[in-house]
Motif scaffolding. Sequence first.
Motif, mmCIF file in Angstrom:
data_model
loop_
_atom_site.group_PDB
_atom_site.id
_atom_site.type_symbol
_atom_site.label_atom_id
_atom_site.label_comp_id
_atom_site.label_asym_id
_atom_site.label_seq_id
_atom_site.Cartn_x
_atom_site.Cartn_y
_atom_site.Cartn_z
ATOM 1 N N GLY A 20 0.833 -1.486 0.002
ATOM 2 C CA GLY A 20 -0.037 0.038 0.026
ATOM 3 C C GLY A 20 0.886 1.158 -0.018
ATOM 4 N N PRO A 21 0.044 2.222 -0.031
ATOM 5 C CA PRO A 21 0.954 3.647 0.030
ATOM 6 C C PRO A 21 1.526 3.970 1.235
ATOM 7 N N ILE A 22 2.694 4.584 1.002
ATOM 8 C CA ILE A 22 3.666 4.927 2.094
ATOM 9 C C ILE A 22 3.474 6.320 2.546
ATOM 10 N N ASP A 23 2.724 6.583 3.601
ATOM 11 C CA ASP A 23 2.314 7.989 3.993
ATOM 12 C C ASP A 23 3.268 8.458 5.000
ATOM 13 N N GLU A 24 3.870 7.550 5.697
ATOM 14 C CA GLU A 24 4.832 7.971 6.834
ATOM 15 C C GLU A 24 5.886 6.912 7.033
ATOM 16 N N PRO A 25 6.925 7.233 7.558
ATOM 17 C CA PRO A 25 7.922 6.242 7.891
ATOM 18 C C PRO A 25 7.624 4.961 8.849
ATOM 19 N N ALA A 26 7.930 3.826 7.953
ATOM 20 C CA ALA A 26 7.466 2.537 8.444
ATOM 21 C C ALA A 26 8.522 2.029 9.224
ATOM 22 N N PRO A 27 8.029 1.130 9.945
ATOM 23 C CA PRO A 27 9.040 -0.013 10.814
ATOM 24 C C PRO A 27 9.971 -0.807 9.715
ATOM 25 N N LEU A 28 11.024 -0.987 10.299
ATOM 26 C CA LEU A 28 12.227 -1.636 9.540
ATOM 27 C C LEU A 28 12.529 -3.201 10.042
ATOM 28 N N ILE A 29 12.607 -4.322 9.206
ATOM 29 C CA ILE A 29 12.967 -5.541 9.475
ATOM 30 C C ILE A 29 14.402 -5.703 8.631
ATOM 31 N N VAL A 30 15.374 -6.078 9.195
ATOM 32 C CA VAL A 30 16.652 -6.508 8.499
ATOM 33 C C VAL A 30 17.008 -7.859 8.426
ATOM 34 N N THR A 31 17.405 -8.468 7.626
ATOM 35 C CA THR A 31 17.758 -9.734 7.398
ATOM 36 C C THR A 31 19.271 -10.044 6.714
ATOM 37 N N ALA A 103 26.696 0.903 10.346
ATOM 38 C CA ALA A 103 26.956 1.802 9.387
ATOM 39 C C ALA A 103 25.865 1.602 8.331
ATOM 40 N N ALA A 104 25.565 0.334 7.954
ATOM 41 C CA ALA A 104 24.460 -0.105 7.004
ATOM 42 C C ALA A 104 22.969 0.555 7.416
ATOM 43 N N LEU A 105 22.912 0.220 8.815
ATOM 44 C CA LEU A 105 21.672 0.760 9.108
ATOM 45 C C LEU A 105 21.254 2.278 9.169
ATOM 46 N N ALA A 106 22.573 3.023 9.484
ATOM 47 C CA ALA A 106 22.433 4.370 9.237
ATOM 48 C C ALA A 106 22.211 4.771 7.817
ATOM 49 N N ALA A 107 22.689 4.396 7.047
ATOM 50 C CA ALA A 107 22.660 4.637 5.293
ATOM 51 C C ALA A 107 21.255 4.268 5.013
ATOM 52 N N LEU A 108 20.671 3.040 5.513
ATOM 53 C CA LEU A 108 19.363 2.657 5.179
ATOM 54 C C LEU A 108 18.217 3.664 5.742
ATOM 55 N N ARG A 109 18.646 4.267 6.884
ATOM 56 C CA ARG A 109 17.423 5.280 7.351
ATOM 57 C C ARG A 109 17.655 6.578 6.646
ATOM 58 N N ASP A 110 18.790 6.817 5.995
ATOM 59 C CA ASP A 110 18.838 8.085 5.087
ATOM 60 C C ASP A 110 18.239 7.611 3.767
ATOM 61 N N GLN A 111 18.437 6.429 3.253
ATOM 62 C CA GLN A 111 17.785 6.158 2.044
ATOM 63 C C GLN A 111 16.603 5.903 1.620
ATOM 64 N N LEU A 112 15.796 5.242 2.853
ATOM 65 C CA LEU A 112 14.561 4.609 2.714
ATOM 66 C C LEU A 112 13.543 5.432 3.656
ATOM 67 N N PRO A 113 12.122 5.363 3.432
ATOM 68 C CA PRO A 113 11.288 6.012 4.402
ATOM 69 C C PRO A 113 10.968 4.962 5.845
ATOM 70 N N VAL A 114 11.963 4.939 6.418
ATOM 71 C CA VAL A 114 11.974 3.880 7.499
ATOM 72 C C VAL A 114 11.948 4.764 8.908
ATOM 73 N N ASP A 115 11.263 4.153 9.962
ATOM 74 C CA ASP A 115 11.142 5.093 11.213
ATOM 75 C C ASP A 115 12.446 4.868 12.069
ATOM 76 N N ASP A 116 12.700 5.577 13.043
ATOM 77 C CA ASP A 116 13.506 5.464 14.152
ATOM 78 C C ASP A 116 13.416 4.438 15.109
ATOM 79 N N GLU A 117 12.566 3.834 15.194
ATOM 80 C CA GLU A 117 12.387 3.028 16.329
ATOM 81 C C GLU A 117 13.150 1.722 16.160
ATOM 82 N N PRO A 118 13.514 1.113 17.292
ATOM 83 C CA PRO A 118 14.347 -0.237 17.203
ATOM 84 C C PRO A 118 13.907 -1.125 16.117
ATOM 85 N N VAL A 119 14.913 -1.841 15.455
ATOM 86 C CA VAL A 119 14.414 -2.664 14.340
ATOM 87 C C VAL A 119 14.155 -4.220 14.508
#
Length: 274
Positions: A20-31, A103-119
């Motif tokens: 669906g549409p991304i209206d605000e930063p969403a949570p992030l799951i990293v694998t 460092a990868a996480l910090a870059a992802l938060r710059d590149q993608l509309p993800v929130d700043d909550e714990p991952v």
Amino acid sequence: METITGAAAGVPYTALPPAGPIDEPAPLIVTWHMLDAPRSDAAFAAALPMAGVPAWRVHLGMPMCGARMVDGRLDAAIALAREDALLAFLAPFTRQAAAEFPAALAALRDQLPVDDEPVGVLGGSLGGAVALRVLTAGETPVRAVALVNPAVRLRSVVGLVEGLAGHPYRWTEQSDETADELDFVARAAELTAQPPLLLVSGERDHPDLRTDAAALVDALRARYAHPDEVELVTVPDLAHPLAEEPGMEPAPQLPTAKAVDEILTRWFVRQLRS
């Protein structure tokens, strides 16, 4: 489903956005993917897309896998496994993947509309060891952690790859110390944050890995203030891999991987709602 590829602080990734549409930063799951099939971030994303999870799922590439293969082949990684299964292959891959994560996480938060909550974090096989190393390091706040056929004790994994060298592994004082460092059952007391943890174990996974998985769950339940937040789920007919060989490119989802995907989806949805 739209797939986004890129690199975060030099680490290649395959990202799947929330539906669906991304209206605000969403949570992030990293694998972190397996070194068995599926052995690349793109292949792991196809095996476990978790399409119903209202979060970005960002699949990071492990060292010398996928886009990071030397000359587009696995030969260099296999040569390291033959040189020394633990000290040249398993341990360096685990350490590097965990070390490059902040460092990868910090870059992802710059590149993608993800929130700043714990991952949320997810690891399969050796990727499970990476997730556990990130957790024990305590540098990154983790909301929830899921493991699929994880390498909980690298000592057990050595026996699975020593055949590449054509002889039994020659243990030394250094390799014993390294195996102890990467034994997350022994280090369970260091998981002081106690995030909800799900361990998915294949009924046909390697017996030693299944034993280690059960031992980790028991050790964590004994230490968690809320032991029911540590869950162990066994998947019938699931062996160690989640995809067919060669496992480097996205492939149709196997029935066993679909079962794992559904378990992970339900669990992560529940964690994001809590």
